[in-house]
Design an enzyme around this catalytic site. Structure first.
Site, PDB file in Angstrom:
ATOM      1  N   LYS A 190     -39.219-131.182 -91.259  1.00 50.82           N
ATOM      2  CA  LYS A 190     -39.450-132.518 -90.712  1.00 50.82           C
ATOM      3  C   LYS A 190     -38.629-133.568 -91.453  1.00 50.82           C
ATOM      4  CE  LYS A 190     -43.999-131.334 -88.981  1.00 50.82           C
ATOM      5  NZ  LYS A 190     -45.453-131.599 -88.948  1.00 50.82           N
ATOM      6  N   GLU A 193     -45.512-140.647 -94.256  1.00 51.36           N
ATOM      7  CA  GLU A 193     -45.092-141.634 -93.256  1.00 51.36           C
ATOM      8  C   GLU A 193     -46.271-142.524 -92.904  1.00 51.36           C
ATOM      9  OE1 GLU A 193     -43.798-138.883 -90.219  1.00 51.36           O
ATOM     10  OE2 GLU A 193     -45.663-139.100 -89.110  1.00 51.36           O
ATOM     11  N   HIS A 226     -55.403-131.522 -84.986  1.00 53.81           N
ATOM     12  CA  HIS A 226     -53.949-131.429 -84.827  1.00 53.81           C
ATOM     13  C   HIS A 226     -53.508-130.162 -84.107  1.00 53.81           C
ATOM     14  CE1 HIS A 226     -53.880-134.860 -87.502  1.00 53.81           C
ATOM     15  NE2 HIS A 226     -54.616-134.179 -88.364  1.00 53.81           N
ATOM     16  N   ARG A 274     -37.550-124.201 -80.408  1.00 50.87           N
ATOM     17  CA  ARG A 274     -37.970-122.944 -79.770  1.00 50.87           C
ATOM     18  C   ARG A 274     -38.668-123.265 -78.463  1.00 50.87           C
ATOM     19  NH1 ARG A 274     -43.231-123.951 -80.323  1.00 50.87           N
ATOM     20  NH2 ARG A 274     -43.924-124.947 -82.255  1.00 50.87           N
TER      21      ARG A 274
END
Lengths: 166, 510, 510, 166
Positions: free
Chosen positions: C116, C200, C235, C292
Site C-alpha cells: 500500500k 493515514e 473490513h 488480481r
C-alpha cells in the site's frame, strides 16, 4: 481383488490391489500396471485420477443394470458375477415363440387383436402411449397370438413382454 | 395490485412463475396431480391443492375445478403458463366472468388469434405477409385439392387448432393429398378436439423465426426482438437462440413492426409471440400467433435484460409498460437447449422414470429453468421436458462454447435424455455457421452418428472400482460416499455370495 | 494461444477458472491439498496433482512445487486466482523466468503497486487523490505519532502488505497510538510476514467503492465501472453490488479515468481493481490497487456483459482488448452475497465441517459460483467462503427482491452459515435506501436482532414426522425418500428400544 | 403414534395417526386436530401441506442433534427419547469444576498455561485457529488448571472440553 469387466463386447481382466493410502490402488489391467487414485465424491460419483488425468465418472443408476457416464459417453458394462451370468442366459434364451416387448414405459391405450387370433407380419398388436406420444407395436412375424399379457389402461415398463406370437 | 396468484401448471414453468411471484411479494398457489405431489412447484409454493389423478384431463385441464380452487384460496389471478389451459379462450373468459384476472390476453383476442385460420384472417386485415393458401378450414379433400392446385405443390396441411406439429402433413403430389387430409383431420381431432384443417403453400427450407411482443392494457405494444427456432425435430423445437444470426436490424424492425401491428389490430394484451417462416431471400411469412408465454422466453430475457413474467404480472395489474421501443436493446447471445426425457438411441422413445443421479451445470452465463431433482420420478403423463438449459455470452460462438461446457457438467442418470444430441448439434459445422432451417435437424439425424471413440482403460478401471464398492453402493445408499474402502476392510465388506461366486469363477479358469 | 493452464488455487474460484478454460478449449490443470482431494476443482479439471498436507504453507503457497508441476504437466500458463500466490511478485517473476505465462500483471507492476505504501507513491505520481498520511512504512511509534499529529486524529494504522482488515487499527486519541502501532505491527507480521505499517487520516463514514480495470499488453486500458463494497464486517466484504447507487455517470468517469491513469503509469496489464474511499461529498481517495481478479468480479460481469476471466486469458495470450471504453455500457443491477461457513449466532465463529444437506437456488437472474456440494467437508484450513450467490435484475430494487427469493430457496445443513445475515441486511431500510458506509454493518449488528417470530404448529408437526420416520433417516441414508411410512408398517419399522422407551415414557404419565 | 416435542422450551404433545392414503395423517397437536399431508422429497427434505399451506422443511443434518430449517429459521427440537433424556442430564450435570470448551472446531495453536497453574479470571488458556481466524479462550473464573486436555497442534471439535478449571 480380481474382476472381469466386459465393455463394448470386449472382456478385460482387472486386478485391484490397495496401494497403502486410502483411495490409492495398483491396478493390473489386462496385465498392464496402472496407478489409480479413486475417491467417491458422493454415492455413484467417482473422482478417478489416472497418472494425473482427472476423470469424473458417474454411475447411471445402480448396479442392477450397470452403466457409467464418462465425458459425454454412457458406457454399460458387465462384471463376472452371478447376476450378469443370469442376464446373459436370459438374453440367450430369447428363442422359440417371439415375444412383443414394450418399446418404452407407458400406458396401453388400445389392444388391436384378440388372444388366439392369427396375425400378419407387421400387423398392429397394441398401442402404447407415454408423454403424449403414441406408438403402435407391430407383430414381428406372421403367426398366432399365443399370449396377450396386457389390456387397455395397463401401465407397462420398458422391455416388458406384452404378447407372445407363435 | 395482485396479492395471490394461482399457477395452473406444473414442472419448470410453474416453478419459474412461483419465483417471479415471490420476487414481486405475491403469494403463489400451486395445483398438482397425483403424479406431481412431490413436484418442485408444490415444494416451493405458498399453498398447494390437489387436482386429481395423473392424466391431464383429470387434473391440469380441469378449468372449473382450478377456478374453484382459485376462489376458495382467495387468489385474485391465474397464470396459465404454457400448454394445458393457456390458450383456452373459454377458460380465460370464465376467469374474467368470475372476477379472477387471467394473466394473458383477453378471451376476445385469444379467439381472434386462437386458431391458425382465424389468425390468418387477422393477418390479412393487418396487412401482414403470410403463406399463400386458405384462411378457413377445409370441408373436404376435394376443397383441399382445389386450394392446393391454386397455390401449387408442395403444400402443407395443418390443424387450425394445432401446435407442436400435430395434425400436420406435407404433401408434394396431388395423389397423396386425400389420404393426408384424412390423417391430418383424425390426428387433429385426437390431439386438439377439433378436426379443422387448412392448407398453405409449403415454403422450402424455411427458418422458423418468431417475434416476442408485449402489450399493456392501455394500447402500448413493443417487440423484444426475435428468437431463432429453426432447430426442430418433427416440428418440435429443440434449440432456440436470440438474436437470430441471419436477422439484420432492418429485418428485425420490419418483422417487429408487423408483429406489433397484428397484436394491436387484434386488441391484444400481455405477452405474445408471432411466429414467422423466413425464406432464403429474407422474405417473412406469418405463421401463427401464440397467445401466451413461450417455453423459450428465457433467451429473450437474457439478451434484452427484461423479466417477461414480471412484466406479464405488471401488465395484468393494469400498469403501463415501464419502457418504450427505443429503450429495447439487444446485448450478447443466448442459446436454450430443451432437455427431454427421450432416448435418441432408440428412436427418441419417451423415457419417464426415476432420476437416480443428477449433476447440474452452473457458473458464469448458465441459467437452468428446471423442474427435476435427484430422486424425482418423471411422470409418463405429460410432455417429456425436464429442464431448459440456457447459456448467455457476449457472442454466439462463446455461447455455443459455454453451452458445450455446461453440457459436459450435466449428468442425468436412471433415465435417457437428449443431452448427447445437443453436443452433436452444437459441434456441427452447419449449426456453427448458422446454416439451419426447419429441416436441418431431421437431415442431420438421418446421417450416421459419429462413431463413438475407443474409451480406453478409464471406464474399465472405473467399472471395476464400482464393482469393488458394490456392497457399499446399493441404489441410493450413502455408505460409499468416501474413498472406496480397500484392503482388509474391503474384502470384509464384500457380501458372502459375491466373494464365493468370484472365487469359484476364478477357480474355474486356469 | 495457450493450450493448458494450471490453476494455482482451490474452491469456487478454481472451478470458475476451469470453466473459463473449457469454454476457450484450453486444458485445465488442478492442484490440491490433502484436504481438497474431493474438491470440485479436482473433479472438473482435466488433470490434477497433489501439493501436500492441508495447511496452505504446505500446499497452495508452495510456489516452486506448483511451478514444477506446471512444467512437468506441460502447462504454458498459471492462473493464480485470488489470495494465495496471486499477489506474490516473486512467484510471478519465477513464472516469467521459467517461460510460463503468469496470468496477471508483470512482476514489476505488482511490486510497484504490491504494498500500500508503494501504491500511494505511484498514486502521487499519477496525480490521483489519496488519503492524507505517509507513503512509507513507519519506523517507530514516535514517527507514527508525528504523522498522526500532522494529519490530525482520528487516524488509521494499516499494514503495507495488508488486506482483509488484518493489521489495521483505528486510533482516535494520541494516547492509544503506541499500543495500536505495536498491535498492528505484530498482527501484520503474523498475517503477511511483513511488519511494515503506515498511517493515514481516517475518513469518517466512508463508502468503499472500487473500479475494475482491464489493460492489455499493448498499452490499452479500460475501466468497467465500479463496485460498491461498503457492506463489510470488520473490513471483510460481505455484500457487493454494481453499479453503486451513489455513483453518478460523471463521478464514474472521473474515478475510472483516474484508475486507468494509475494502471498505465505503473505499466499494468491484465485485470486489476483500484479501491477508493468515497466520502459524503463524493470526494474519492485512492486506497490501494488489487493486482488480481477480485472475489466480487461477477457483479461487474453481469452489468457489463463481459467475461473477465476470458478476457484475462485473451490478454495473457497477447491479444489486444476486443473493445474500447466507448463500447462499455452498464445494464441492470447485480448484487453478490458471500456465503461463509461462520455462525452469526456465535460471534461469527468459523464453522467448518460436513455439509449434510444442500438445497441451492436457481432460475432467472441467479448465478452461483460455488465450491461446495452435499457431502463435502469444508476444511478448517482455508478461508470460510463457501459460495458466491449473485442476483441480477433490471433494477436494484428487483435485484434485492430476487436475492431474497434465492436466499429463501437456499438451505445449507450440517454447518452454520451467514445466510440469515443477508436476509437481515437486504430487508434493512438503510440498505434499501443505500444509506451505507464501511461502518454500516458493524452498527447494524450492534442492534438487537429482530425477535424471532412464533413458529406456530408447523415445526412441531414436522419434527414429529421426522421422529416418526427416524428409523428410516440415519444420517445420509436414502430409505425415507418416499412418503413417511405410516400405520402398521411404521410401528413395525420403529426400532425396539425406541418404542419400548416411548411406551414406558407415556405409561409414566396419567 | 404419540410423541412429545420440545421447541423453544415449550413441550407439545403430538399424536400422529395415519389417515388412510399414503402420506396423509390426522394429527392431534396439544389436543387440536390437524390434517397433514407429508411427503419426503428426498432424505431429510419434507414437503408438508397443512390445510393447503405448503411448507418445505429440511432436516439440518441428522437426528443426533435434531434441528430443521423452516422458511428462514433454523429450529432445534428435542423428542421424548432416551438420547435426549441423556442430553438433558449431561447439560444438567455441568456443575462443579468449570470446563473450558472449544468455541469452534479448529486447531490448537498455543497453550498458554500449564497443568496445575493458578489462573486469574479471563486469563488466556489456549489459542485455537480455524479458517484463518485465531481465538483466545479465557478462563471463566479464577482458580487452578485442574486438567489440560489438549496440546498445540491438536485438532478439536466445537464444544470439546479443552481444560478444567477448579
Amino acid at each position: 481383488m480380481k474382476l472381469e469387466i466386459e465393455i463394448d463386447g470386449k472382456t478385460h481382466r482387472v486386478d485391484l490391489n490397495p496401494a497403502g493410502e486410502p483411495g490409492r490402488w495398483t491396478v493390473q489391467l489386462d496385465g498392464q500396471p496402472v496407478e489409480a487414485d479413486a475417491h467417491f465424491i458422493r454415492p455413484g460419483v467417482l473422482s478417478l485420477l489416472l497418472e494425473g488425468r482427472a476423470h469424473r465418472i458417474v454411475l447411471d443408476a445402480d448396479l442392477a443394470e450397470p452403466a457409467l457416464h464418462l465425458d459425454e459417453h454412457r458406457i454399460a458394462w458387465q462384471a463376472d458375477d452371478p447376476r450378469s451370468f443370469q442376464r446373459r442366459r436370459r438374453h440367450a434364451a430369447a428363442h422359440g415363440p417371439v415375444t412383443l416387448k414394450a418399446s418404452m414405459p407407458g400406458r396401453i391405450v388400445r389392444v388391436l387383436v384378440e388372444r388366439g387370433a392369427p396375425v400378419a407380419a407387421h400387423q398392429g398388436i397394441v398401442v402404447i402411449e407415454a408423454m403424449k406420444m403414441q406408438n403402435e407395436l407391430k407383430s414381428p412375424k406372421e403367426g398366432r397370438v399365443a399370449e396377450l399379457r396386457v389390456m387397455a389402461g395397463d401401465t407397462v415398463a420398458s422391455g416388458q413382454i406384452l404378447a407372445v406370437i407363435e | 395490485m395482485l396479492q395471490k396468484i394461482l399457477i395452473a401448471n406444473r414442472g419448470e414453468i410453474a416453478l419459474r412463475i412461483i419465483r417471479a411471484c415471490h420476487e414481486l411479494n405475491i403469494a403463489a398457489v400451486a395445483v398438482y396431480s397425483d403424479a406431481d405431489r412431490a413436484g418442485l412447484h408444490v415444494l416451493e409454493a405458498d399453498e398447494a391443492y390437489r387436482l386429481g389423478p395423473a392424466p391431464a384431463v383429470d387434473s391440469y385441464l380441469r378449468g372449473n375445478l382450478i377456478l374453484d380452487i382459485a376462489r376458495r384460496s382467495g387468489a385474485d389471478a391465474i397464470h396459465p403458463g404454457y400448454g394445458f389451459l393457456s390458450e383456452n379462450a373459454d377458460f380465460a373468459q370464465a376467469c374474467e366472468e368470475s372476477g379472477i384476472k387471467f394473466i394473458g390476453p383477453p378471451a376476445s383476442a385469444m379467439r381472434a388469434l386462437g386458431t391458425k385460420t382465424n389468425a390468418r384472417q387477422v393477418a390479412d386485415e393487418a396487412g401482414m405477409p403470410r403463406t399463400p393458401g386458405c384462411v378457413h378450414g377445409l370441408a373436404s379433400p376435394e376443397e383441399a385439392a382445389d386450394v392446393a392446385q391454386a397455390v401449387g405443390y408442395p403444400v402443407m396441411l395443418k390443424a387450425a387448432a394445432g401446435g407442436g406439429g400435430k395434425g400436420m402433413r406435407a404433401v408434394s403430389r396431388p395423389e397423396d393429398l386425400a389420404s393426408a387430409f384424412v390423417a391430418a383431420q383424425s390426428e387433429a381431432e385426437r390431439a386438439f378436439g377439433s378436426d379443422e384443417v387448412y392448407l398453405e403453400k409449403l415454403i422450402e427450407r424455411p427458418r422458423h423465426i418468431e417475434i416476442q411482443v408485449l402489450a399493456d392494457e392501455h394500447g402500448h405494444c413493443v417487440y423484444l426482438g426475435e428468437r431463432e427456432c429453426s432447430v426442430q425435430r418433427r416440428h418440435q423445437k429443440v434449440i432456440e437462440e436470440a438474436p437470430s444470426p441471419v436477422v439484420s436490424p432492418d429485418l428485425r424492425r420490419r418483422m417487429g413492426e408487423a408483429a406489433v401491428r397484428l397484436a394491436l389490430s387484434a386488441g391484444y394484451a400481455n405477452a405474445g409471440t408471432i411466429e414467422f417462416l423466413v425464406d432464403d431471400d429474407q422474405n417473412f411469412y406469418f405463421l401463427e400467433m401464440n397467445t401466451r408465454l413461450q417455453v423459450e422466453h428465457p433467451v429473450t430475457e437474457l439478451v434484452t435484460g427484461y423479466d417477461l413474467v414480471h412484466l406479464q404480472i405488471q401488465i395484468a395489474q393494469g400498469e403501463p409498460l415501464p419502457f418504450t421501443q427505443s429503450d429495447v436493446h439487444l446485448r450478447g447471445h443466448a442459446i436454450e437447449c430443451r432437455v427431454y426425457a427421450e432416448d435418441p438411441d432408440n428412436n427418441f422413445m419417451p423415457s419417464p422414470g426415476r432420476i437416480a443421479r443428477l449433476l447440474q451445470p452452473g457458473g458464469p452465463g448458465i441459467r437452468e429453468d428446471c423442474g427435476i431433482y435427484e430422486g424425482w420420478v418423471v411422470p409418463m403423463d405429460y410432455d417429456p421436458m425436464l429442464s431448459k438449459l440456457i447459456a448467455f455470452a457476449p457472442t454466439r460462438e462463446l455461447a455455443i462454447a459455454r453451452m458445450l461446457r455446461a453440457l459436459d457438467e450435466y449428468v442425468i442418470g436412471g433415465i435417457r435424455t437428449n443431452l448427447g444430441l445437443f453436443r452433436r448439434i452444437l459441434r456441427d459445422d452447419d449449426f456453427s455457421a448458422a446454416r439451419i432451417h426447419t429441416g436441418y435437424l431431421d437431415r442431420l439425424l438421418a446421417e450416421p452418428a459419429p462413431a463413438s471413440t475407443e474409451h480406453g482403460p478409464t471406464p474399465v478401471i472405473a467399472a471395476a472400482l464400482f464393482e469393488a464398492a458394490r456392497p457399499a453402493v446399493p441404489p441410493g445408499n450413502g455408505n460409499c460416499a468416501g474413498t472406496a474402502n480397500n484392503g482388509s476392510s474391503k474384502s470384509g465388506s464384500r457380501s458372502g455370495w459375491k466373494s464365493a461366486a468370484r472365487t469359484a469363477a476364478l477357480g474355474g479358469r486356469p
